[in-house]
Design a protein around this motif. Sequence first.
Motif, PDB file in Angstrom:
ATOM      1  N   LYS A 193       0.812  -1.222   0.000  1.00  0.00           N
ATOM      2  CA  LYS A 193       0.000   0.000   0.000  1.00  0.00           C
ATOM      3  C   LYS A 193       0.846   1.273   0.000  1.00  0.00           C
ATOM      4  O   LYS A 193       0.321   2.372   0.090  1.00  0.00           O
ATOM      5  CB  LYS A 193      -0.952   0.007   1.193  1.00  0.00           C
ATOM      6  N   VAL A 194       2.173   1.114  -0.076  1.00  0.00           N
ATOM      7  CA  VAL A 194       3.079   2.260  -0.165  1.00  0.00           C
ATOM      8  C   VAL A 194       3.763   2.165  -1.531  1.00  0.00           C
ATOM      9  O   VAL A 194       4.504   1.236  -1.797  1.00  0.00           O
ATOM     10  CB  VAL A 194       4.121   2.253   0.974  1.00  0.00           C
ATOM     11  N   LYS A 195       3.475   3.136  -2.388  1.00  0.00           N
ATOM     12  CA  LYS A 195       3.981   3.097  -3.767  1.00  0.00           C
ATOM     13  C   LYS A 195       5.181   4.025  -3.953  1.00  0.00           C
ATOM     14  O   LYS A 195       5.236   5.108  -3.398  1.00  0.00           O
ATOM     15  CB  LYS A 195       2.874   3.515  -4.747  1.00  0.00           C
ATOM     16  N   GLU A 196       6.113   3.559  -4.763  1.00  0.00           N
ATOM     17  CA  GLU A 196       7.289   4.327  -5.194  1.00  0.00           C
ATOM     18  C   GLU A 196       8.110   4.865  -4.021  1.00  0.00           C
ATOM     19  O   GLU A 196       8.415   6.052  -3.928  1.00  0.00           O
ATOM     20  CB  GLU A 196       6.862   5.457  -6.131  1.00  0.00           C
ATOM     21  N   GLN A 197       8.499   3.946  -3.147  1.00  0.00           N
ATOM     22  CA  GLN A 197       9.246   4.312  -1.940  1.00  0.00           C
ATOM     23  C   GLN A 197      10.600   4.949  -2.236  1.00  0.00           C
ATOM     24  O   GLN A 197      11.141   5.643  -1.381  1.00  0.00           O
ATOM     25  CB  GLN A 197       9.425   3.084  -1.041  1.00  0.00           C
ATOM     26  N   HIS A 198      11.132   4.749  -3.416  1.00  0.00           N
ATOM     27  CA  HIS A 198      12.426   5.352  -3.743  1.00  0.00           C
ATOM     28  C   HIS A 198      12.387   6.874  -3.622  1.00  0.00           C
ATOM     29  O   HIS A 198      13.405   7.504  -3.345  1.00  0.00           O
ATOM     30  CB  HIS A 198      12.900   4.919  -5.137  1.00  0.00           C
ATOM     31  N   TYR A 199      11.207   7.467  -3.781  1.00  0.00           N
ATOM     32  CA  TYR A 199      11.105   8.922  -3.594  1.00  0.00           C
ATOM     33  C   TYR A 199      11.415   9.303  -2.147  1.00  0.00           C
ATOM     34  O   TYR A 199      12.046  10.331  -1.898  1.00  0.00           O
ATOM     35  CB  TYR A 199       9.706   9.434  -3.974  1.00  0.00           C
ATOM     36  N   LEU A 200      10.977   8.492  -1.208  1.00  0.00           N
ATOM     37  CA  LEU A 200      11.270   8.782   0.201  1.00  0.00           C
ATOM     38  C   LEU A 200      12.769   8.705   0.459  1.00  0.00           C
ATOM     39  O   LEU A 200      13.339   9.554   1.155  1.00  0.00           O
ATOM     40  CB  LEU A 200      10.523   7.819   1.125  1.00  0.00           C
TER      41      LEU A 200
END
Length: 132
Positions: A61-68
């Motif tokens: 449910k957490v998308k595109e964590q690389h942004y974080l």
Amino acid sequence: CTGVSSQSVCLYEPLSLSLSHGLGHFFSCRGIALAVQYFWNRGHRKITTFVPQWRLKKDPKVKEQHYLTELQNLGLLSLTPSREIMGKRISSYDDRFMLQLAQQTDGVVVTNDNLRDLVDESPAFRNIIKKR
């Protein structure tokens, strides 16, 4: 943060923003990055956003964590303490971290939360919530 100098700290709590960007179905890390970019493009350089540590763990449910990760590497993301006990997530209260940093840096808070539960915690918090 309209009318605020580029020296001011611009803080925001991204939970509602990221869920809105994810259409209510998932936590959109890209939504957080877009919000940070919005303020950056307007001359703000001291931007901090807070998310619980567990948001960096793999979660459908957490998308595109690389942004974080990128935001954290740039010093634009701070992780608040969290842990998991017997499958249940326990997180710190992000809003309190946000208000404490705003108090220390004379920063501005940008959030959809009305922070009613913290307005009576201290005169400084009340001032930040009402005026910044």
